[in-house]
Design a protein around this motif. Structure first.
Motif, mmCIF file in Angstrom:
data_model
loop_
_atom_site.group_PDB
_atom_site.id
_atom_site.type_symbol
_atom_site.label_atom_id
_atom_site.label_comp_id
_atom_site.label_asym_id
_atom_site.label_seq_id
_atom_site.Cartn_x
_atom_site.Cartn_y
_atom_site.Cartn_z
ATOM 1 N N UNK A 107 5.945 18.819 68.050
ATOM 2 C CA UNK A 107 6.307 18.762 67.201
ATOM 3 C C UNK A 107 5.978 20.644 66.572
ATOM 4 N N UNK A 108 4.579 20.407 66.770
ATOM 5 C CA UNK A 108 3.873 21.337 65.753
ATOM 6 C C UNK A 108 3.826 23.217 66.692
ATOM 7 N N UNK A 109 3.558 22.701 68.015
ATOM 8 C CA UNK A 109 2.914 23.750 68.947
ATOM 9 C C UNK A 109 3.521 23.879 70.859
ATOM 10 N N UNK A 110 3.676 24.478 71.508
ATOM 11 C CA UNK A 110 4.008 23.989 72.897
ATOM 12 C C UNK A 110 3.244 22.863 73.320
ATOM 13 N N UNK A 111 3.524 22.231 74.008
ATOM 14 C CA UNK A 111 2.681 21.824 74.786
ATOM 15 C C UNK A 111 2.636 21.159 76.556
ATOM 16 N N UNK A 112 1.591 22.446 77.248
ATOM 17 C CA UNK A 112 1.286 22.049 78.743
ATOM 18 C C UNK A 112 0.795 20.757 79.363
ATOM 19 N N UNK A 113 1.621 20.455 80.112
ATOM 20 C CA UNK A 113 1.381 18.764 80.652
ATOM 21 C C UNK A 113 0.825 19.229 81.840
ATOM 22 N N UNK A 114 -0.167 19.137 82.383
ATOM 23 C CA UNK A 114 -0.633 19.361 83.666
ATOM 24 C C UNK A 114 -0.716 18.218 84.596
ATOM 25 N N UNK A 133 6.483 20.703 77.377
ATOM 26 C CA UNK A 133 7.469 20.559 76.350
ATOM 27 C C UNK A 133 6.888 20.973 74.451
ATOM 28 N N UNK A 134 8.209 20.923 73.552
ATOM 29 C CA UNK A 134 8.111 21.375 73.076
ATOM 30 C C UNK A 134 9.292 21.075 71.988
ATOM 31 N N UNK A 135 9.654 21.410 70.373
ATOM 32 C CA UNK A 135 10.383 20.379 69.294
ATOM 33 C C UNK A 135 11.496 21.213 69.902
#
Length: 62
Positions: A21-28, A37-39
């Motif tokens: 929700x704050x900053x996109x996350x990379x899933x590895x 994953x992003x908001x």
């Protein structure tokens, strides 16, 4: 941008959501990035930008 392993993303799903929700996350998976994953707000912003670039009749900037 923060990175999560697929296992950590599964085991810490609540934290993943809060972080994304704050900053996109990379899933590895196996050490390689596979998804981001992003908001919803960030996703909508990116869709508007993509739409403007794909439709030359639309004008304006973000």
């Amino acid at each position: 941008m923060k990175n999560f392993s697929a296992r950590d993303a599964k085991n810490q799903f609540g934290l993943l959501i809060d972080t994304a929700r704050v900053d996109p996350v990379v899933i590895e998976k196996h050490g390689r990035p596979v998804v981001v994953v992003c908001s919803v707000e960030e996703f909508d912003r990116l869709r508007r930008i993509a739409s403007k670039h794909s439709d030359p009749t639309k004008k304006g900037s973000e």
